[in-house]
Design an enzyme around this catalytic site. Structure first.
Site, PDB file in Angstrom:
ATOM      1  N   ASP A 224       0.882  -1.349   0.026  1.00 59.30           N
ATOM      2  CA  ASP A 224      -0.034  -0.015   0.099  1.00 59.30           C
ATOM      3  C   ASP A 224       0.927   1.468  -0.031  1.00 59.30           C
ATOM      4  OD1 ASP A 224      -2.797   1.156   0.285  1.00 59.30           O
ATOM      5  OD2 ASP A 224      -1.833   1.940   2.228  1.00 59.30           O
TER       6      ASP A 224
ATOM      7  N   TYR B  30      -0.558  11.576   3.567  1.00 65.75           N
ATOM      8  CA  TYR B  30      -1.196  11.861   2.208  1.00 65.75           C
ATOM      9  C   TYR B  30      -1.573  13.303   1.846  1.00 65.75           C
ATOM     10  CZ  TYR B  30      -2.612   7.093   2.406  1.00 65.75           C
ATOM     11  OH  TYR B  30      -2.730   5.578   2.471  1.00 65.75           O
TER      12      TYR B  30
ATOM     13  N   HIS C 109      -7.022  -6.224  -0.544  1.00 69.32           N
ATOM     14  CA  HIS C 109      -5.946  -5.356  -0.455  1.00 69.32           C
ATOM     15  C   HIS C 109      -5.207  -5.655   0.726  1.00 69.32           C
ATOM     16  CE1 HIS C 109      -4.395  -1.344  -0.662  1.00 69.32           C
ATOM     17  NE2 HIS C 109      -4.485  -1.231   0.714  1.00 69.32           N
TER      18      HIS C 109
END
Length: 367
Positions: free
Chosen positions: A173, A285, A340
């Site tokens: 990720d 982020y 995921h």
């Protein structure tokens, strides 16, 4: 065939670049607003249904026993000279063995690699790191301290502080994003690259602009651009969002996967329920759009890309496109029943695939 626009004179090209940048930022802020509105509506709905439960937040004071399981390795710390930050990691395997460095994703921490710490310690010095801002690693307060170049430099400095000049680098990720960039910027430090459920960064930035479905799946990237509100939304209903990410039918580990135990979930809640524990991870982020879109960069070491086809956040088509950026042996394996959270979802299969890749000759060329 010549690339469209390649023959444009410099002034026209600058206009095209500026127009594309303007469109990109308009998209970012517009979608950020949409995500904020959706989150606000969900908050009002939760307050209307269960006002007493909505704002319940339990800070876990004691770690669950699984976080101190000696079979996972030893808790260690290293302070980086240049940044002054102290990093926490868990290490398994004897010192002096080749280094395998594991970089986790969001919202995870070193514990997401528990199956790999046990598996690879026989032949490697396996180090599962808490990235900058996560868990017991220091968390600078300003979001500018989480720019991608800082995160890349962290890995380089940690490698050197551990007494190594190269490693097998593994990332999942967001840790996969960092692993790709470390491999590009410091290729001499990465003998083999293993990435789980994250495409080459250039593939991601180009694909998301052309595929609205991926734009929607990556909506949290835009939502996280806002100050404090994303952290607040995570705390609602005693971190219901965090729990559902790993356990819900839409985003969690499926029926055929290795589902997280109640103690595993409690480990995540212990780490992220601490005051301020979410700001550092989300700050990663908040800097991404200042660095993207990236220019195309090639990866020159043997690379393994593992992908759970039932990933709720990343479309599987990006995995195959990644092949064009790896100028060496490239192996892609897509697991049809996996989510995921691949290295936790299908640990036995993932470990077997990694062993196979590690034992392959590094001189093989890209298939």
């Amino acid at each position: 065939m010549a690339r469209p626009g390649a023959a444009c004179p410099p002034p026209a090209r600058r206009v095209m670049v500026a127009a594309r940048a303007l469109l990109f930022w308009a998209l970012v802020y517009s979608y950020c607003g949409v995500c904020a509105c959706i989150a606000g509506l969900r908050l009002l709905w939760s307050i209307g249904r269960r006002p007493g439960e909505t704002f319940r937040w339990v800070v876990r004071e004691n770690p669950p026993a699984c976080l101190n399981d000696p079979s996972l390795g030893t808790h260690c710390y290293v302070r980086i000279k240049d940044s002054g930050l102290r990093f926490h990691y868990v290490a398994a395997g004897e010192r002096g063995k080749p280094l395998m460095l594991l970089l986790h994703g969001f919202p995870e921490f070193w514990y997401s690699w528990r199956h790999q710490l046990r598996e690879f310690k026989s032949e490697y010095r396996v180090v599962a790191l808490d990235l900058r801002g996560y868990g017991e690693t220091d968390a600078p307060s300003h979001k500018e301290n989480y720019k991608l170049d800082c995160l890349i430099t962290d890995i380089k400095d940690i490698l050197e502080s551990l007494g190594y000049n190269k490693c097998v680098l593994v990332g999942h990720d967001w840790g996969g994003m960092i692993a790709w960039l470390v491999a590009i910027c410091y290729p001499e430090m990465v003998t083999k690259l293993i990435v789980v459920n994250f495409p080459h960064p250039s593939v991601f930035t180009e694909y998301i602009l052309r595929h609205p479905s991926q734009l929607i799946k990556s909506g949290y990237y835009f939502f996280f651009q806002m100050p404090w509100f994303p952290e607040f939304m995570f705390t609602l209903n005693d971190f219901k969002v965090l729990k559902s990410l790993f356990t819900s039918q839409a985003t969690g580990i499926g029926k055929k996967g290795c589902r997280l135990t109640a103690e595993d979930i409690e480990a995540y809640l212990y780490v992220f329920s601490q005051p301020g524990a979410l700001t550092g991870p989300i700050n990663h982020y908040r800097n991404i759009f200042s660095c993207l879109p990236l220019q195309h960069h090639e990866v020159i070491m043997p690379t393994l890309l593992l992908w759970g086809e039932r990933d709720a956040f990343m479309e599987v088509e990006m995995a195959e496109i990644t092949r064009i950026y790896v100028k060496n042996h490239f192996r892609l394996t897509i697991l049809s029943e996996a989510s995921h959270w691949l290295q936790q979802d299908q640990p036995d299969i993932v470990n077997k695939l990694i062993w196979t890749f590690l034992k392959e000759e590094t001189t093989r060329k890209r298939e």
